[in-house]
Scaffold this motif. Structure first.
Motif, mmCIF file in Angstrom:
data_model
loop_
_atom_site.group_PDB
_atom_site.id
_atom_site.type_symbol
_atom_site.label_atom_id
_atom_site.label_comp_id
_atom_site.label_asym_id
_atom_site.label_seq_id
_atom_site.Cartn_x
_atom_site.Cartn_y
_atom_site.Cartn_z
ATOM 1 N N GLY A 94 -2.517 5.249 0.465
ATOM 2 C CA GLY A 94 -3.064 3.966 0.884
ATOM 3 C C GLY A 94 -3.525 3.070 -0.246
ATOM 4 N N GLU A 95 -3.403 3.520 -1.494
ATOM 5 C CA GLU A 95 -3.808 2.699 -2.638
ATOM 6 C C GLU A 95 -2.784 1.587 -2.868
ATOM 7 O OE1 GLU A 95 -6.505 2.892 -4.800
ATOM 8 O OE2 GLU A 95 -7.322 4.284 -3.328
ATOM 9 N N PRO A 96 -3.217 0.429 -3.368
ATOM 10 C CA PRO A 96 -2.247 -0.639 -3.659
ATOM 11 C C PRO A 96 -1.374 -0.277 -4.861
ATOM 12 C CG PRO A 96 -4.452 -1.286 -4.329
ATOM 13 C CD PRO A 96 -4.592 0.007 -3.607
ATOM 14 N N CYS A 99 3.419 5.479 -7.320
ATOM 15 C CA CYS A 99 1.990 5.286 -7.117
ATOM 16 C C CYS A 99 1.252 5.972 -8.261
ATOM 17 C CB CYS A 99 1.550 5.869 -5.775
ATOM 18 S SG CYS A 99 -0.212 5.688 -5.461
ATOM 19 N N SER A 155 0.852 -1.194 0.000
ATOM 20 C CA SER A 155 0.000 0.000 0.000
ATOM 21 C C SER A 155 0.887 1.243 0.000
ATOM 22 C CB SER A 155 -0.918 0.001 1.219
ATOM 23 O OG SER A 155 -0.149 0.047 2.396
#
Length: 63
Positions: free
Chosen positions: A34-36, A43, A29
């Motif tokens: 917090g996104e995978p 990211c 994450s």
């Protein structure tokens, strides 16, 4: 045409193919949003990599 002399057992056949199984993808994450994401990659959502802003936040660009 080549013909096998003996039947190859299921065990021997499956042992030969054991390395052909699919590997699981390691996903972590993002510490910022917090996104995978994939490790050692930027990211795609917030544009952060290694604590630095690489690209603008896509959520802000969509507005």
């Amino acid at each position: 045409m080549a013909v096998p002399k003996k039947k190859i057992s299921k065990s021997r056949r499956d042992m030969r193919r054991s390395h052909l199984a699919l590997k699981t993808v390691n996903v972590v994450s993002c510490p910022n949003c917090g996104e995978p994401r994939l490790p050692h990659n930027m990211c795609n959502t917030c544009g952060m990599y290694n604590g630095r802003q690489i690209l603008q936040d896509r959520r802000q660009l969509d507005k």
